[in-house]
Scaffold this motif. Structure first.
Motif, PDB file in Angstrom:
ATOM      1  N   ASN A 167      40.369  63.684  33.218  1.00 24.59           N
ATOM      2  CA  ASN A 167      38.493  64.125  33.292  1.00 24.59           C
ATOM      3  C   ASN A 167      38.318  65.805  34.008  1.00 24.59           C
ATOM      4  OD1 ASN A 167      37.754  61.939  31.252  1.00 24.59           O
ATOM      5  ND2 ASN A 167      36.428  61.221  33.410  1.00 24.59           N
ATOM      6  N   ALA A 168      39.583  65.563  34.436  1.00 24.76           N
ATOM      7  CA  ALA A 168      39.871  66.869  35.608  1.00 24.76           C
ATOM      8  C   ALA A 168      40.264  67.834  34.345  1.00 24.76           C
ATOM      9  CB  ALA A 168      40.545  67.409  36.460  1.00 24.76           C
ATOM     10  N   LYS A 169      41.048  67.643  33.575  1.00 28.67           N
ATOM     11  CA  LYS A 169      41.862  69.138  32.918  1.00 28.67           C
ATOM     12  C   LYS A 169      40.906  68.711  30.976  1.00 28.67           C
ATOM     13  CE  LYS A 169      46.163  68.524  33.901  1.00 28.67           C
ATOM     14  NZ  LYS A 169      47.649  68.547  33.829  1.00 28.67           N
ATOM     15  N   ASN A 170      39.707  67.730  30.851  1.00 26.57           N
ATOM     16  CA  ASN A 170      39.284  67.395  29.748  1.00 26.57           C
ATOM     17  C   ASN A 170      40.029  66.964  28.789  1.00 26.57           C
ATOM     18  OD1 ASN A 170      36.881  68.259  31.005  1.00 26.57           O
ATOM     19  ND2 ASN A 170      36.017  69.972  28.905  1.00 26.57           N
ATOM     20  N   THR A 171      41.328  66.388  28.955  1.00 27.31           N
ATOM     21  CA  THR A 171      41.909  65.736  28.118  1.00 27.31           C
ATOM     22  C   THR A 171      42.466  64.877  27.799  1.00 27.31           C
ATOM     23  OG1 THR A 171      43.217  68.321  28.216  1.00 27.31           O
ATOM     24  CG2 THR A 171      43.996  66.399  27.298  1.00 27.31           C
ATOM     25  N   VAL A 172      41.878  64.128  26.031  1.00 19.78           N
ATOM     26  CA  VAL A 172      42.774  62.531  25.980  1.00 19.78           C
ATOM     27  C   VAL A 172      43.879  62.999  25.175  1.00 19.78           C
ATOM     28  CG1 VAL A 172      41.338  62.322  23.955  1.00 19.78           C
ATOM     29  CG2 VAL A 172      42.010  60.897  24.958  1.00 19.78           C
ATOM     30  N   TYR A 173      44.939  62.112  25.307  1.00 18.73           N
ATOM     31  CA  TYR A 173      45.916  61.750  25.404  1.00 18.73           C
ATOM     32  C   TYR A 173      46.562  60.068  24.380  1.00 18.73           C
ATOM     33  CZ  TYR A 173      47.097  64.824  29.152  1.00 18.73           C
ATOM     34  OH  TYR A 173      46.780  66.239  29.841  1.00 18.73           O
ATOM     35  N   LEU A 174      47.820  60.219  23.405  1.00 15.91           N
ATOM     36  CA  LEU A 174      48.311  59.380  22.864  1.00 15.91           C
ATOM     37  C   LEU A 174      49.516  59.679  22.960  1.00 15.91           C
ATOM     38  CD1 LEU A 174      47.006  56.484  21.656  1.00 15.91           C
ATOM     39  CD2 LEU A 174      47.574  57.881  19.095  1.00 15.91           C
ATOM     40  N   ARG A 229      53.695  63.105  21.928  1.00 13.20           N
ATOM     41  CA  ARG A 229      52.703  62.415  22.305  1.00 13.20           C
ATOM     42  C   ARG A 229      51.500  63.446  22.112  1.00 13.20           C
ATOM     43  NH1 ARG A 229      51.028  63.471  28.974  1.00 13.20           N
ATOM     44  NH2 ARG A 229      51.181  66.027  28.317  1.00 13.20           N
ATOM     45  N   LEU A 230      50.085  62.985  21.868  1.00  8.47           N
ATOM     46  CA  LEU A 230      49.622  63.848  20.992  1.00  8.47           C
ATOM     47  C   LEU A 230      48.568  64.390  22.435  1.00  8.47           C
ATOM     48  CD1 LEU A 230      48.634  61.890  17.664  1.00  8.47           C
ATOM     49  CD2 LEU A 230      50.374  63.644  18.040  1.00  8.47           C
ATOM     50  N   SER A 231      47.607  64.890  22.569  1.00  5.32           N
ATOM     51  CA  SER A 231      46.859  65.727  23.077  1.00  5.32           C
ATOM     52  C   SER A 231      45.430  66.691  22.869  1.00  5.32           C
ATOM     53  CB  SER A 231      47.671  67.009  23.880  1.00  5.32           C
ATOM     54  OG  SER A 231      48.863  66.710  24.860  1.00  5.32           O
ATOM     55  N   CYS A 232      44.016  65.912  23.085  1.00  2.00           N
ATOM     56  CA  CYS A 232      42.971  66.287  22.702  1.00  2.00           C
ATOM     57  C   CYS A 232      42.554  66.909  23.213  1.00  2.00           C
ATOM     58  CB  CYS A 232      42.246  65.209  22.158  1.00  2.00           C
ATOM     59  SG  CYS A 232      40.771  65.179  21.234  1.00  2.00           S
TER      60      CYS A 232
END
Length: 119
Positions: free
Chosen positions: A74-81, A19-22
């Protein structure tokens, strides 16, 4: 200005998962569509997946559809793959990007995270 920092890359055997995080800086994250791109050695960068600003719409490259899932918080300002059933051909540097105007020329890029899938 938005800064993007990817994490979660690494070495995994074929069939495994990563799992990638950005993580994004700034207060405007929720106004950007987010995407994941990848670039393998000797190949052009390709878009893997994208998600709309609200998270209500996603799209995937044919090569990863059914195996990868993009999501955002959006609450954590993060997108995942989430990447499942990984194949050696998924080996690449993975980049996240933010855009308000489509994916021909995203507004911001992360620095990339390496994913290596061994056979």
């Amino acid at each position: 200005q938005v800064q993007l920092v990817e994490s979660g890359g690494g070495l995994v055997q074929a069939g495994g998962s990563l799992r990638l995080s950005c993580a994004a800086s700034g207060r405007t994250f929720s106004s950007y569509s987010m995407g994941w791109f990848r670039q393998a050695p000797g190949k052009e960068r390709e878009k893997v997946a994208s998600i709309s600003a609200s998270g209500g719409s996603t799209s995937y490259a044919v090569s990863v559809k059914g195996r990868f899932t993009i999501s955002r918080d959006n609450a954590k300002n993060t997108v995942y793959l989430q990447m499942n059933s990984l194949k050696p051909e998924d080996t690449a540097v993975y980049y996240c990007a933010a855009s308000r105007r489509g994916w021909l020329n995203p507004d911001y890029w992360g620095q990339g995270t390496q994913v290596i899938v061994s056979s």
